[in-house]
Write a protein that holds these residues in place. Structure first.
Motif, PDB file in Angstrom:
ATOM      1  N   THR A 202       0.841  -1.208   0.000  1.00 22.89           N
ATOM      2  CA  THR A 202       0.000   0.000   0.000  1.00 22.89           C
ATOM      3  C   THR A 202       0.872   1.254   0.000  1.00 22.89           C
TER       4      THR A 202
ATOM      5  N   SER B  50       1.621   2.332  -3.570  1.00 29.14           N
ATOM      6  CA  SER B  50       0.474   2.691  -4.397  1.00 29.14           C
ATOM      7  C   SER B  50       0.673   4.099  -4.960  1.00 29.14           C
TER       8      SER B  50
ATOM      9  N   SER C  42      -5.128   3.720  -0.857  1.00 29.74           N
ATOM     10  CA  SER C  42      -3.939   2.969  -1.271  1.00 29.74           C
ATOM     11  C   SER C  42      -4.137   1.482  -1.021  1.00 29.74           C
TER      12      SER C  42
ATOM     13  N   GLY D 150      -2.931  -2.589  -1.662  1.00 30.49           N
ATOM     14  CA  GLY D 150      -1.812  -3.485  -1.956  1.00 30.49           C
ATOM     15  C   GLY D 150      -2.321  -4.902  -2.082  1.00 30.49           C
TER      16      GLY D 150
ATOM     17  N   SER E 141       0.229  -2.861  -6.490  1.00 26.71           N
ATOM     18  CA  SER E 141      -0.573  -1.834  -5.818  1.00 26.71           C
ATOM     19  C   SER E 141      -1.407  -1.109  -6.863  1.00 26.71           C
ATOM     20  N   ASN E 142      -2.377  -0.320  -6.407  1.00 22.42           N
ATOM     21  CA  ASN E 142      -3.189   0.419  -7.383  1.00 22.42           C
ATOM     22  C   ASN E 142      -2.386   1.581  -7.963  1.00 22.42           C
ATOM     23  N   GLN E 143      -2.598   1.836  -9.229  1.00 19.80           N
ATOM     24  CA  GLN E 143      -1.869   2.859  -9.971  1.00 19.80           C
ATOM     25  C   GLN E 143      -2.890   3.709 -10.696  1.00 19.80           C
TER      26      GLN E 143
ATOM     27  N   ALA F 172      -5.068  -2.714  -7.478  1.00 16.99           N
ATOM     28  CA  ALA F 172      -3.939  -3.512  -6.995  1.00 16.99           C
ATOM     29  C   ALA F 172      -4.071  -4.984  -7.388  1.00 16.99           C
TER      30      ALA F 172
END
Ligand code: THU
Length: 163
Positions: free
Chosen positions: A33, A36, A44, A46, A60-62, A73
């Motif tokens: 996270t 992120s 955020s 993960g 992780s989220n982008q 993520a």
């Protein structure tokens, strides 16, 4: 008229009750996270996937200024795992998230619909049930397979002629 009831078994754990392997995976999802890129949502996420070849893939989220171009993520992780190890199955996927306060969510972070569908296809590809660990700082959910997150799910098999 008849009624079908669909029940979903969910195991609920305290962090200390998890096996050492599961703790490691949850810890990696939590660590991710911090990598992120979420300047827009400030949420955020993960994820960490344990493959059947023992490799752990994390993601992780982008996000992106063109909002729909970002990716969660779970999909970052599963697509990377499939790109690197196309023949490996995911045994367990752990997910954790921190909200805009910077704290981990108290209740388990649950994947969005698009990620559930991708998780399902990844499970079908792998040929074994994908266990899912959803981290919350108060308690953790364990689901035995992706269908438990996606009841009445649609897969490629549904398009085939029935025998
Ligand atoms: N997000 C994830 O990465 N996984 C989820 O399961 C839920 C949502 C991300 C997408 C977006 O970057 C942010 O969290 C807010 O929706």
């Amino acid at each position: 008229m008849k009624e079908h009831k669909i029940e979903i078994p969910v195991k609920v754990y305290a962090y200390e009750e998890l096996s050492l392997n599961d703790r490691t995976l949850v810890d990696k999802a939590k660590e991710m996270t911090y990598q992120s890129y979420a300047p827009y949502s400030h949420f955020s996420v993960g994820a960490a996937a344990l493959l059947d070849n023992k490799v752990i893939i994390t993601g992780s989220n982008q996000e992106n200024a063109a909002y729909p171009s970002g990716i969660c993520a779970e999909r970052t992780t599963l697509f990377y795992a499939q790109a690197q190890y196309p023949d490996a199955a995911v045994q367990t996927l752990a997910i954790a998230a921190r909200n805009e306060s910077g704290h981990f969510t108290k209740s388990p972070c649950s994947p969005c619909g698009a990620c559930r569908q991708v998780m399902l296809e990844s499970q079908v590809r792998g040929g074994i049930p994908m266990r899912v660990l959803l981290y919350g700082s108060d308690y953790i959910y364990e689901l035995a397979c992706v269908e438990d997150l996606l009841p009445l799910c649609f897969t490629f098999a549904d398009m085939k002629a029935e025998e």
